[in-house]
Design a protein around this motif. Sequence first.
Motif, PDB file in Angstrom:
ATOM      1  N   ILE A  80      40.545  52.624  43.594  1.00 45.72           N
ATOM      2  CA  ILE A  80      39.619  51.807  42.818  1.00 45.72           C
ATOM      3  C   ILE A  80      40.242  50.428  42.685  1.00 45.72           C
ATOM      4  O   ILE A  80      41.313  50.275  42.105  1.00 45.72           O
ATOM      5  CB  ILE A  80      39.342  52.422  41.433  1.00 45.72           C
ATOM      6  N   TRP A  81      39.564  49.423  43.235  1.00 45.73           N
ATOM      7  CA  TRP A  81      40.109  48.074  43.283  1.00 45.73           C
ATOM      8  C   TRP A  81      39.551  47.203  42.171  1.00 45.73           C
ATOM      9  O   TRP A  81      38.386  47.317  41.790  1.00 45.73           O
ATOM     10  CB  TRP A  81      39.780  47.425  44.626  1.00 45.73           C
ATOM     11  N   SER A  82      40.411  46.313  41.680  1.00 48.35           N
ATOM     12  CA  SER A  82      39.999  45.306  40.699  1.00 48.35           C
ATOM     13  C   SER A  82      40.743  44.012  40.990  1.00 48.35           C
ATOM     14  O   SER A  82      41.977  44.001  41.041  1.00 48.35           O
ATOM     15  CB  SER A  82      40.314  45.766  39.279  1.00 48.35           C
ATOM     16  N   LYS A  83      40.011  42.926  41.200  1.00 51.89           N
ATOM     17  CA  LYS A  83      40.646  41.634  41.441  1.00 51.89           C
ATOM     18  C   LYS A  83      41.327  41.118  40.178  1.00 51.89           C
ATOM     19  O   LYS A  83      42.337  40.435  40.240  1.00 51.89           O
ATOM     20  CB  LYS A  83      39.605  40.625  41.936  1.00 51.89           C
ATOM     21  N   SER A  84      40.771  41.454  39.016  1.00 48.76           N
ATOM     22  CA  SER A  84      41.317  40.956  37.749  1.00 48.76           C
ATOM     23  C   SER A  84      42.432  41.845  37.202  1.00 48.76           C
ATOM     24  O   SER A  84      43.201  41.421  36.348  1.00 48.76           O
ATOM     25  CB  SER A  84      40.196  40.872  36.705  1.00 48.76           C
ATOM     26  N   GLY A  85      42.485  43.083  37.667  1.00 45.30           N
ATOM     27  CA  GLY A  85      43.448  44.037  37.124  1.00 45.30           C
ATOM     28  C   GLY A  85      42.929  44.772  35.903  1.00 45.30           C
ATOM     29  O   GLY A  85      43.654  45.544  35.275  1.00 45.30           O
ATOM     30  N   ASN A  86      41.656  44.564  35.546  1.00 43.62           N
ATOM     31  CA  ASN A  86      41.036  45.265  34.416  1.00 43.62           C
ATOM     32  C   ASN A  86      40.358  46.524  34.941  1.00 43.62           C
ATOM     33  O   ASN A  86      39.313  46.458  35.597  1.00 43.62           O
ATOM     34  CB  ASN A  86      40.013  44.367  33.726  1.00 43.62           C
ATOM     35  N   PHE A  87      40.932  47.667  34.634  1.00 45.93           N
ATOM     36  CA  PHE A  87      40.414  48.938  35.136  1.00 45.93           C
ATOM     37  C   PHE A  87      39.595  49.700  34.091  1.00 45.93           C
ATOM     38  O   PHE A  87      39.265  50.864  34.278  1.00 45.93           O
ATOM     39  CB  PHE A  87      41.562  49.808  35.661  1.00 45.93           C
ATOM     40  N   ARG A  88      39.277  49.041  32.986  1.00 48.09           N
ATOM     41  CA  ARG A  88      38.373  49.597  31.962  1.00 48.09           C
ATOM     42  C   ARG A  88      38.811  50.990  31.504  1.00 48.09           C
ATOM     43  O   ARG A  88      38.020  51.932  31.477  1.00 48.09           O
ATOM     44  CB  ARG A  88      36.934  49.644  32.485  1.00 48.09           C
ATOM     45  N   ASN A  89      40.083  51.090  31.172  1.00 47.41           N
ATOM     46  CA  ASN A  89      40.675  52.324  30.634  1.00 47.41           C
ATOM     47  C   ASN A  89      40.764  53.469  31.638  1.00 47.41           C
ATOM     48  O   ASN A  89      41.061  54.603  31.261  1.00 47.41           O
ATOM     49  CB  ASN A  89      39.910  52.800  29.384  1.00 47.41           C
ATOM     50  N   ARG A  90      40.520  53.187  32.902  1.00 48.14           N
ATOM     51  CA  ARG A  90      40.719  54.223  33.912  1.00 48.14           C
ATOM     52  C   ARG A  90      42.222  54.408  34.147  1.00 48.14           C
ATOM     53  O   ARG A  90      43.006  53.488  33.955  1.00 48.14           O
ATOM     54  CB  ARG A  90      40.045  53.845  35.231  1.00 48.14           C
ATOM     55  N   VAL A  91      42.606  55.587  34.592  1.00 50.67           N
ATOM     56  CA  VAL A  91      44.008  55.881  34.887  1.00 50.67           C
ATOM     57  C   VAL A  91      44.098  56.490  36.281  1.00 50.67           C
ATOM     58  O   VAL A  91      43.144  57.085  36.781  1.00 50.67           O
ATOM     59  CB  VAL A  91      44.625  56.849  33.852  1.00 50.67           C
ATOM     60  N   SER A  92      45.261  56.327  36.894  1.00 47.18           N
ATOM     61  CA  SER A  92      45.501  56.963  38.192  1.00 47.18           C
ATOM     62  C   SER A  92      45.566  58.472  38.012  1.00 47.18           C
ATOM     63  O   SER A  92      45.975  58.969  36.956  1.00 47.18           O
ATOM     64  CB  SER A  92      46.810  56.459  38.805  1.00 47.18           C
ATOM     65  N   ILE A  93      45.186  59.194  39.048  1.00 48.17           N
ATOM     66  CA  ILE A  93      45.189  60.655  39.020  1.00 48.17           C
ATOM     67  C   ILE A  93      45.982  61.146  40.224  1.00 48.17           C
ATOM     68  O   ILE A  93      45.731  60.713  41.360  1.00 48.17           O
ATOM     69  CB  ILE A  93      43.755  61.218  39.052  1.00 48.17           C
ATOM     70  N   GLN A  94      46.925  62.010  39.990  1.00 50.17           N
ATOM     71  CA  GLN A  94      47.754  62.538  41.068  1.00 50.17           C
ATOM     72  C   GLN A  94      46.999  63.620  41.849  1.00 50.17           C
ATOM     73  O   GLN A  94      46.155  64.330  41.307  1.00 50.17           O
ATOM     74  CB  GLN A  94      49.049  63.128  40.494  1.00 50.17           C
ATOM     75  N   GLU A  95      47.348  63.730  43.109  1.00 45.06           N
ATOM     76  CA  GLU A  95      46.762  64.788  43.941  1.00 45.06           C
ATOM     77  C   GLU A  95      47.239  66.147  43.454  1.00 45.06           C
ATOM     78  O   GLU A  95      48.384  66.319  43.027  1.00 45.06           O
ATOM     79  CB  GLU A  95      47.173  64.579  45.404  1.00 45.06           C
ATOM     80  N   ASN A  96      46.339  67.143  43.521  1.00 36.29           N
ATOM     81  CA  ASN A  96      46.720  68.528  43.238  1.00 36.29           C
ATOM     82  C   ASN A  96      46.004  69.443  44.228  1.00 36.29           C
ATOM     83  O   ASN A  96      45.377  68.962  45.177  1.00 36.29           O
ATOM     84  CB  ASN A  96      46.417  68.903  41.774  1.00 36.29           C
ATOM     85  N   GLN A  97      46.065  70.737  44.010  1.00 35.81           N
ATOM     86  CA  GLN A  97      45.491  71.673  44.982  1.00 35.81           C
ATOM     87  C   GLN A  97      43.974  71.546  45.091  1.00 35.81           C
ATOM     88  O   GLN A  97      43.391  71.853  46.131  1.00 35.81           O
ATOM     89  CB  GLN A  97      45.860  73.112  44.605  1.00 35.81           C
ATOM     90  N   ALA A  98      43.319  71.080  44.043  1.00 35.75           N
ATOM     91  CA  ALA A  98      41.856  71.027  44.020  1.00 35.75           C
ATOM     92  C   ALA A  98      41.280  69.679  44.416  1.00 35.75           C
ATOM     93  O   ALA A  98      40.120  69.588  44.810  1.00 35.75           O
ATOM     94  CB  ALA A  98      41.348  71.406  42.627  1.00 35.75           C
ATOM     95  N   GLN A  99      42.096  68.617  44.307  1.00 40.48           N
ATOM     96  CA  GLN A  99      41.526  67.286  44.520  1.00 40.48           C
ATOM     97  C   GLN A  99      42.580  66.306  45.019  1.00 40.48           C
ATOM     98  O   GLN A  99      43.771  66.478  44.786  1.00 40.48           O
ATOM     99  CB  GLN A  99      40.916  66.763  43.221  1.00 40.48           C
ATOM    100  N   LYS A 100      42.096  65.267  45.696  1.00 44.21           N
ATOM    101  CA  LYS A 100      42.967  64.196  46.170  1.00 44.21           C
ATOM    102  C   LYS A 100      43.196  63.187  45.049  1.00 44.21           C
ATOM    103  O   LYS A 100      42.561  63.241  43.996  1.00 44.21           O
ATOM    104  CB  LYS A 100      42.330  63.506  47.374  1.00 44.21           C
ATOM    105  N   SER A 101      44.088  62.259  45.285  1.00 48.31           N
ATOM    106  CA  SER A 101      44.484  61.301  44.255  1.00 48.31           C
ATOM    107  C   SER A 101      43.437  60.211  44.038  1.00 48.31           C
ATOM    108  O   SER A 101      42.596  59.945  44.898  1.00 48.31           O
ATOM    109  CB  SER A 101      45.811  60.646  44.638  1.00 48.31           C
ATOM    110  N   VAL A 102      43.512  59.586  42.865  1.00 47.54           N
ATOM    111  CA  VAL A 102      42.774  58.365  42.568  1.00 47.54           C
ATOM    112  C   VAL A 102      43.809  57.321  42.174  1.00 47.54           C
ATOM    113  O   VAL A 102      44.570  57.520  41.229  1.00 47.54           O
ATOM    114  CB  VAL A 102      41.748  58.554  41.433  1.00 47.54           C
ATOM    115  N   GLU A 103      43.843  56.206  42.919  1.00 49.23           N
ATOM    116  CA  GLU A 103      44.838  55.163  42.696  1.00 49.23           C
ATOM    117  C   GLU A 103      44.139  53.882  42.254  1.00 49.23           C
ATOM    118  O   GLU A 103      43.114  53.494  42.827  1.00 49.23           O
ATOM    119  CB  GLU A 103      45.614  54.905  43.990  1.00 49.23           C
TER     120      GLU A 103
END
Length: 197
Positions: A80-103
């Motif tokens: 998830i990209w942001s030019k301003s660096g404001n991610f609106r309280n979103r957080v990164s999510i690590q990959e696990n057995q059920a899903q891929k990562s969100v960076e």
Amino acid sequence: MASLNELMLSYRAFSGVRLNMVIDRDLNTRGQNGSSRDISNDVDRQLLIHLRRLADVAITDVATADVEEYRPSQWVPIQIWSKSGNFRNRVSIQENQAQKSVELVHSANLEQQIELTKAQHDHVLLETGPTLSSEIAKLGLIDELCLTVSAVADIQKAKTLALEFAKCLGLIGFQIVQAIEVNGSSYLVLNRPIGVA
């Protein structure tokens, strides 16, 4: 009219930056509720999953992630990209057995960020909204557009709309290399002409 299976088989892994979008007959990318789901359909959603399976990474922007209610994918890591660096309280999510990562990626310099992403991944899928897609297009950094023209079965009409939309995005000179009608909607692929940077 092609079958769903024929449609999926026509989309193969693509080396470079592939943009996937859906529009209606008025070139809108979203419906009344602000989401592409309002103008999408089941085939278009299955195509998105197929394109994700063919990609090494999927990229979206904060505004799109919010309105489309993005969740981690089981098929591909999402940035998830942001030019301003404001991610609106979103957080990164690590990959696990059920899903891929969100960076979360601070993409202040789009050109550098795209080049870095291409250096790390052969198959890049953009799921960005029209604003960021247009900015990347005008830098000449999109190689292919996969476009669903929702509720338009007339291939010639869909081609006209696709070329008009590509021009609006800044994909100048892109040419239609595939146009298929399935269940009342049209699915087109447009590429940059060979030798054009």
